[in-house]
Design a protein around this motif. Structure first.
Motif, mmCIF file in Angstrom:
data_model
loop_
_atom_site.group_PDB
_atom_site.id
_atom_site.type_symbol
_atom_site.label_atom_id
_atom_site.label_comp_id
_atom_site.label_asym_id
_atom_site.label_seq_id
_atom_site.Cartn_x
_atom_site.Cartn_y
_atom_site.Cartn_z
ATOM 1 N N ALA A 1 31.276 -26.649 46.247
ATOM 2 C CA ALA A 1 30.406 -25.822 45.418
ATOM 3 C C ALA A 1 29.218 -25.407 46.270
ATOM 4 O O ALA A 1 28.773 -26.153 47.146
ATOM 5 N N LEU A 2 28.707 -24.223 46.005
ATOM 6 C CA LEU A 2 27.558 -23.706 46.731
ATOM 7 C C LEU A 2 26.491 -23.300 45.726
ATOM 8 O O LEU A 2 26.779 -22.575 44.767
ATOM 9 N N VAL A 3 25.261 -23.768 45.954
ATOM 10 C CA VAL A 3 24.138 -23.459 45.064
ATOM 11 C C VAL A 3 23.121 -22.657 45.867
ATOM 12 O O VAL A 3 22.617 -23.137 46.893
ATOM 13 N N ALA A 4 22.810 -21.445 45.410
ATOM 14 C CA ALA A 4 21.904 -20.588 46.172
ATOM 15 C C ALA A 4 21.305 -19.513 45.285
ATOM 16 O O ALA A 4 21.853 -19.175 44.225
ATOM 17 N N ASP A 5 20.192 -18.972 45.744
ATOM 18 C CA ASP A 5 19.578 -17.814 45.091
ATOM 19 C C ASP A 5 20.544 -16.636 45.198
ATOM 20 O O ASP A 5 21.104 -16.369 46.268
ATOM 21 N N ASP B 1 16.302 -23.823 36.623
ATOM 22 C CA ASP B 1 15.194 -24.072 37.549
ATOM 23 C C ASP B 1 14.158 -22.950 37.471
ATOM 24 O O ASP B 1 14.474 -21.829 37.061
ATOM 25 N N PRO B 2 12.912 -23.223 37.912
ATOM 26 C CA PRO B 2 11.896 -22.165 37.955
ATOM 27 C C PRO B 2 12.350 -20.945 38.756
ATOM 28 O O PRO B 2 12.007 -19.813 38.415
ATOM 29 N N HIS B 3 13.100 -21.186 39.834
ATOM 30 C CA HIS B 3 13.734 -20.105 40.589
ATOM 31 C C HIS B 3 15.242 -20.279 40.417
ATOM 32 O O HIS B 3 15.877 -21.022 41.166
ATOM 33 N N PRO B 4 15.833 -19.643 39.419
ATOM 34 C CA PRO B 4 17.244 -19.882 39.091
ATOM 35 C C PRO B 4 18.178 -19.629 40.272
ATOM 36 O O PRO B 4 17.979 -18.702 41.067
ATOM 37 N N ALA B 5 19.189 -20.459 40.356
ATOM 38 C CA ALA B 5 20.198 -20.321 41.399
ATOM 39 C C ALA B 5 21.564 -20.127 40.764
ATOM 40 O O ALA B 5 21.781 -20.425 39.591
ATOM 41 N N ARG B 6 22.487 -19.619 41.571
ATOM 42 C CA ARG B 6 23.865 -19.417 41.136
ATOM 43 C C ARG B 6 24.754 -20.459 41.797
ATOM 44 O O ARG B 6 24.499 -20.862 42.939
ATOM 45 N N VAL B 7 25.783 -20.893 41.105
ATOM 46 C CA VAL B 7 26.747 -21.841 41.655
ATOM 47 C C VAL B 7 28.075 -21.117 41.842
ATOM 48 O O VAL B 7 28.625 -20.549 40.895
ATOM 49 N N GLU B 8 28.565 -21.142 43.074
ATOM 50 C CA GLU B 8 29.886 -20.583 43.375
ATOM 51 C C GLU B 8 30.833 -21.727 43.692
ATOM 52 O O GLU B 8 30.445 -22.715 44.327
ATOM 53 N N HIS B 9 32.084 -21.599 43.272
ATOM 54 C CA HIS B 9 33.068 -22.649 43.537
ATOM 55 C C HIS B 9 34.463 -22.050 43.409
ATOM 56 O O HIS B 9 34.634 -20.891 42.999
ATOM 57 N N GLY B 10 35.444 -22.844 43.763
ATOM 58 C CA GLY B 10 36.841 -22.418 43.597
ATOM 59 C C GLY B 10 37.203 -21.213 44.449
ATOM 60 O O GLY B 10 36.649 -20.990 45.539
#
Length: 290
Positions: free
Chosen positions: A214-218, A251-260
């Motif tokens: 999984a990747l968590v990033a702006d 989060d205060p600065h929302p991030a997106r989660v990519e996976h699969g």
């Protein structure tokens, strides 16, 4: 180790910055004017860590909050865990683990012995926390971790604002896997900007060694619009994607989660990185720290 140009505040006085030469450059500890006993660590002008001595569960930096989510989801709430931290900075995440999961056992590997001495002196660790710090190279220190010891291995290593090449390869991840318990997780802070070649290569490298990613990033970082940090999470067992997504989005600065499949497609055909071909992560543009 160099002498401080501005030393610790006098008792009862306003906090003053601490500036000191360490092995990796010029370290600055700057007081947070909004929090009484909080400090930001910079190395050669690049922000590295934020610590609140009164509230070690407070995580200020975006990427550190994402690491905090990883810690929170590593085991049932409050259960002690074994954690290896590659890269120490001001020990922000180790303090977080100790505060939120008492009786956890942690190993911090931070090569910069002068930085470790500075942080220990100015921002002391809780003497009751089970945190061991080793001042050796991250990969060498990882090699000393017993087989199957860690619930979580966290990589947050930067030298001159770049991740060293030998911490980006499949061979490095083989050492991570050796140190992890069955079902353990690996989390890495990856810094990159357009065209995201380094990030894509690191995802491909992790995919060659772990079954689940999984990747968590702006979102703007993922779209290649700016330089920034992404947290890569890897394991052999299914990851808590739904809860991680919820936390990152709130989060205060929302991030997106990519996976699969979308995450694998994001690599764009990048191939795994080996020791023979590894290079350091790209240097951030000067505008990042302005």
């Amino acid at each position: 180790m160099g002498k401080s140009r501005n030393t610790r505040r006098e008792r009862g006085a306003d906090p003053a910055a601490v500036v000191e030469a360490v092995d990796g450059g010029l370290a600055e500890l700057l007081p947070d004017r909004d929090r009484a006993r909080a400090w930001t660590l910079l190395i050669d002008g690049a922000p590295q860590s934020h610590v609140d001595l009164d509230d070690p569960a407070y995580l200020s930096f975006e990427y550190q909050r994402r690491f905090g989510h990883v810690v929170d989801l590593a085991a049932p709430p409050g259960r002690p865990v074994h954690v290896v931290h590659l890269g120490g900075g001001a020990f922000t995440l180790a303090r977080y683990v100790a505060a939120t999961r008492p009786r956890s056992t942690q190993q911090v590997v931070e090569r910069d012995a002068a930085l470790v001495a500075l942080v220990r002196r100015e921002l002391p660790l809780d003497p009751g926390a089970r945190i061991r710090v080793r001042s050796v190279d991250a990969r060498d220190g990882l090699g000393k971790v017993p087989d199957g010891w860690a619930d979580l291995v966290v990589a947050d290593v930067f030298s001159g604002a770049r991740t060293p090449a030998h911490l980006t390869s499949t061979e490095f991840l083989d050492e991570v896997r050796r140190a992890l318990k069955p079902g353990g997780r690996y989390a890495a802070n990856i810094a990159d900007g357009p065209p995201l070649a380094h990030l894509r290569g690191q995802i491909a490298t992790a995919a060659a060694r772990f079954a689940e990613l999984a990747l968590v990033a702006d979102p703007t970082v993922l779209r290649g619009k700016r330089f920034g940090n992404a947290v890569l999470l890897a394991a052999d067992l299914p990851l808590p994607i739904a809860e991680l997504t919820r936390r990152a989005a709130s989060d205060p600065h929302p991030a997106r989660v990519e996976h699969g499949r979308p995450l694998l497609d994001f690599t764009g055909g990048a191939t795994p990185v080996t020791d023979a071909a590894a290079v350091a992560s790209p240097a951030p543009p000067p505008s990042v720290f302005r």
